[in-house]
Design a protein around this motif. Structure first.
Motif, mmCIF file in Angstrom:
data_model
loop_
_atom_site.group_PDB
_atom_site.id
_atom_site.type_symbol
_atom_site.label_atom_id
_atom_site.label_comp_id
_atom_site.label_asym_id
_atom_site.label_seq_id
_atom_site.Cartn_x
_atom_site.Cartn_y
_atom_site.Cartn_z
ATOM 1 N N ARG A 123 4.591 0.867 -0.801
ATOM 2 C CA ARG A 123 3.702 0.769 0.365
ATOM 3 C C ARG A 123 2.503 -0.133 0.082
ATOM 4 O O ARG A 123 2.017 -0.818 0.968
ATOM 5 C CB ARG A 123 3.229 2.174 0.767
ATOM 6 N N HIS A 138 -1.239 11.473 -5.744
ATOM 7 C CA HIS A 138 -1.487 10.826 -4.448
ATOM 8 C C HIS A 138 -0.240 10.906 -3.559
ATOM 9 O O HIS A 138 -0.335 11.159 -2.357
ATOM 10 C CB HIS A 138 -1.883 9.369 -4.687
ATOM 11 N N ARG A 161 -1.474 12.831 -0.299
ATOM 12 C CA ARG A 161 -1.848 11.982 0.840
ATOM 13 C C ARG A 161 -0.736 11.022 1.253
ATOM 14 O O ARG A 161 -0.416 10.929 2.441
ATOM 15 C CB ARG A 161 -3.122 11.197 0.512
ATOM 16 N N CYS A 162 -0.159 10.328 0.293
ATOM 17 C CA CYS A 162 0.830 9.307 0.655
ATOM 18 C C CYS A 162 2.215 9.950 0.784
ATOM 19 O O CYS A 162 3.156 9.598 0.076
ATOM 20 C CB CYS A 162 0.821 8.190 -0.391
ATOM 21 N N PRO A 200 1.598 10.025 6.370
ATOM 22 C CA PRO A 200 0.633 9.831 5.279
ATOM 23 C C PRO A 200 -0.790 9.863 5.837
ATOM 24 O O PRO A 200 -1.019 9.454 6.978
ATOM 25 C CB PRO A 200 0.988 8.432 4.744
ATOM 26 N N CYS A 247 -3.447 8.142 5.899
ATOM 27 C CA CYS A 247 -4.021 6.812 5.625
ATOM 28 C C CYS A 247 -5.491 6.736 6.041
ATOM 29 O O CYS A 247 -6.272 6.034 5.403
ATOM 30 C CB CYS A 247 -3.218 5.733 6.348
ATOM 31 N N CYS A 270 -7.621 7.639 3.169
ATOM 32 C CA CYS A 270 -7.177 7.139 1.868
ATOM 33 C C CYS A 270 -8.083 6.012 1.379
ATOM 34 O O CYS A 270 -8.339 5.053 2.107
ATOM 35 C CB CYS A 270 -5.731 6.635 1.981
ATOM 36 N N LEU A 274 -7.365 3.810 -0.629
ATOM 37 C CA LEU A 274 -6.579 2.614 -0.947
ATOM 38 C C LEU A 274 -6.255 1.811 0.309
ATOM 39 O O LEU A 274 -5.537 0.819 0.236
ATOM 40 C CB LEU A 274 -5.268 3.010 -1.653
ATOM 41 N N LEU A 275 -6.758 2.265 1.446
ATOM 42 C CA LEU A 275 -6.374 1.646 2.728
ATOM 43 C C LEU A 275 -6.595 0.127 2.744
ATOM 44 O O LEU A 275 -5.757 -0.621 3.218
ATOM 45 C CB LEU A 275 -7.133 2.329 3.879
ATOM 46 N N CYS A 331 -3.776 -1.676 1.193
ATOM 47 C CA CYS A 331 -2.435 -1.209 1.542
ATOM 48 C C CYS A 331 -1.943 -1.725 2.907
ATOM 49 O O CYS A 331 -2.350 -1.204 3.949
ATOM 50 C CB CYS A 331 -2.444 0.320 1.534
ATOM 51 N N HIS A 339 0.908 -1.281 4.363
ATOM 52 C CA HIS A 339 1.624 -0.229 5.092
ATOM 53 C C HIS A 339 0.630 0.701 5.786
ATOM 54 O O HIS A 339 0.778 1.017 6.966
ATOM 55 C CB HIS A 339 2.497 0.568 4.120
ATOM 56 N N GLY A 340 -0.391 1.117 5.047
ATOM 57 C CA GLY A 340 -1.389 2.037 5.606
ATOM 58 C C GLY A 340 -2.130 1.398 6.772
ATOM 59 O O GLY A 340 -2.398 2.062 7.780
HETATM 60 S S1 SF4 Z 1 -3.172 3.865 2.942
HETATM 61 FE FE1 SF4 Z 1 -1.287 3.305 1.851
HETATM 62 S S2 SF4 Z 1 -1.479 4.359 -0.099
HETATM 63 FE FE2 SF4 Z 1 -2.943 5.307 1.260
HETATM 64 S S3 SF4 Z 1 -1.858 7.072 2.153
HETATM 65 FE FE3 SF4 Z 1 -1.578 5.329 3.542
HETATM 66 S S4 SF4 Z 1 0.360 4.398 2.941
HETATM 67 FE FE4 SF4 Z 1 -0.322 5.694 1.240
#
Ligand code: SF4
Length: 264
Positions: A163, A199, A203-204, A209, A211, A214, A216-217, A220, A222-223
Motif C-alpha cells: 500500500r 500497524h 490500523r492498516c 483501514p 487512514c 494514520c 503514514l498517510l 501512502c 493507497h491511503g
Molecule cells: S494510510 Fe496507508 S499505511 Fe496508513 S492505514 Fe491507510 S493504507 Fe495503511
C-alpha cells in the motif's frame, strides 16, 4: 545505489518515524546463544497454524525434552505427542527430527549459531536448503534468532509495504524481503518488522483501514485514495434531530403517517 533505491531508503526512514509516533519505540533484545535453533523450530511449528498453538507446542516440547539433541534422538511418537496442538503432528515431528539430524552432521554441537557470522545471503541459502523451510521461516530465524539485517515479510507486513508502494503491487513475500532488507539501516530491521506487524493489525487492516488517523498517510498513495473516495460522515446535530421529530409528529397528527412510519 540507484536514485530509486535512495528515494525508497528515505521513504523507509519516514515510515519508521511515523510508526514510532503511533506506537512508540521498540527495544532490540540481545541475542543469546542457541536462540537461532530455538527460533527455527518455533517458526517451523507456526507453519499452517496460529502463533498461539505454535507457541504452546513449542513450550510443551521444551518442557518435555532437555535439549534439541534429546528431541533428535527421541521416538517420533514422543515428539509427535508434545506438538499435537499444532496439527499435522506426525509429519512435523518427522520433519523436525530430520532437520536436527542434518544440522548435526559434521558438527560437534547441534546449533546454527555459526550462521550469525556468515553473510546474510549465505545464511538464507543454508536455511532454504532444508525441506519445509520457506523464505518466511528463514527470515524470522535470521532476524529474531541470529540478529541478521533481514526484514521478515508476513501477510500483514506485505499488505502495508504494498500500500505504501515500497514494493510492486503484486510483489510476494520473498521479493519484498529482498528489495527492502538492504535499504533499512543496520539495527532497524527489528523495530521495522515489529511496528509494521502491529500497524497491519491495528490500523492498516484488510478492510476499512484507519487512514484518517494514520501518520503514514502523506507517504501512502493507497491511503490518500481511500481518504479521497470515502464519503464524508454526515453529522446530525441535536437540533436537526429535534426538527425532524417535530415534522414527523406533525405528519402523524395530520393523519398522513400511521404508526410513526412515513412509508406506511
Ligand atoms: S494510510 Fe496507508 S499505511 Fe496508513 S492505514 Fe491507510 S493504507 Fe495503511
Amino acid at each position: 545505489m540507484s536514485r530509486r533505491e535512495i528515494e525508497k531508503k528515505l521513504k523507509l526512514r519516514g515510515v519508521l518515524a511515523g510508526l514510532r509516533k503511533m506506537y512508540g519505540d521498540v527495544r532490540v533484545p540481545p541475542i543469546r546463544a542457541g536462540a537461532g535453533l530455538d527460533m527455527l523450530v518455533e517458526a517451523m511449528l507456526s507453519q499452517n497454524t496460529n502463533m498461539m498453538n505454535a507457541h504452546r507446542g513449542y513450550r510443551m516440547l521444551r518442557r518435555r525434552f532437555k535439549s534439541w539433541t534429546a528431541v533428535m534422538n527421541a521416538e517420533v511418537g514422543d515428539v509427535q505427542r508434545e506438538i499435537a496442538i499444532c496439527g499435522l503432528a506426525r509429519m512435523r515431528a518427522r520433519r523436525l527430527q530430520a532437520l536436527l539430524r542434518t544440522i548435526k552432521e559434521g558438527q560437534p554441537r547441534l546449533s546454527i549459531d555459526f550462521l550469525a557470522n556468515a553473510p546474510v545471503e549465505e545464511a538464507m541459502e543454508f536455511l532454504l536448503g532444508f525441506f519445509g523451510i520457506g523464505p518466511k521461516t528463514a527470515a524470522f530465524t535470521l532476524l529474531f534468532g541470529l540478529g541478521h539485517s533481514v526484514l521478515p515479510v508476513d501477510n500483514g507486513v506485505l499488505r502495508v509495504v504494498r500500500r505504501l508502494r515500497l514494493v510492486r503491487a503484486k510483489a510476494r513475500d520473498l521479493e519484498a524481503e529482498r528489495v527492502l532488507s538492504p535499504l533499512i539501516p543496520r539495527g532497524r530491521h527489528y523495530p521495522m518488522h515489529v511496528l509494521l506487524f502491529r500497524h497491519a493489525k491495528e490500523r492498516c487492516r484488510v478492510k476499512n483501514p484507519k487512514c484518517g488517523e494514520c501518520k503514514l498517510l502523506k507517504l501512502c498513495p493507497h491511503g490518500q485514495r481511500v481518504v479521497r473516495h470515502r464519503p464524508p460522515e454526515i453529522e446530525v446535530g441535536v437540533a436537526e434531530v429535534r426538527e425532524r421529530n417535530l415534522r414527523k409528529a406533525e405528519f402523524i397528527s395530520a393523519g398522513l403517517v400511521k404508526n410513526g412510519n412515513e412509508d406506511d
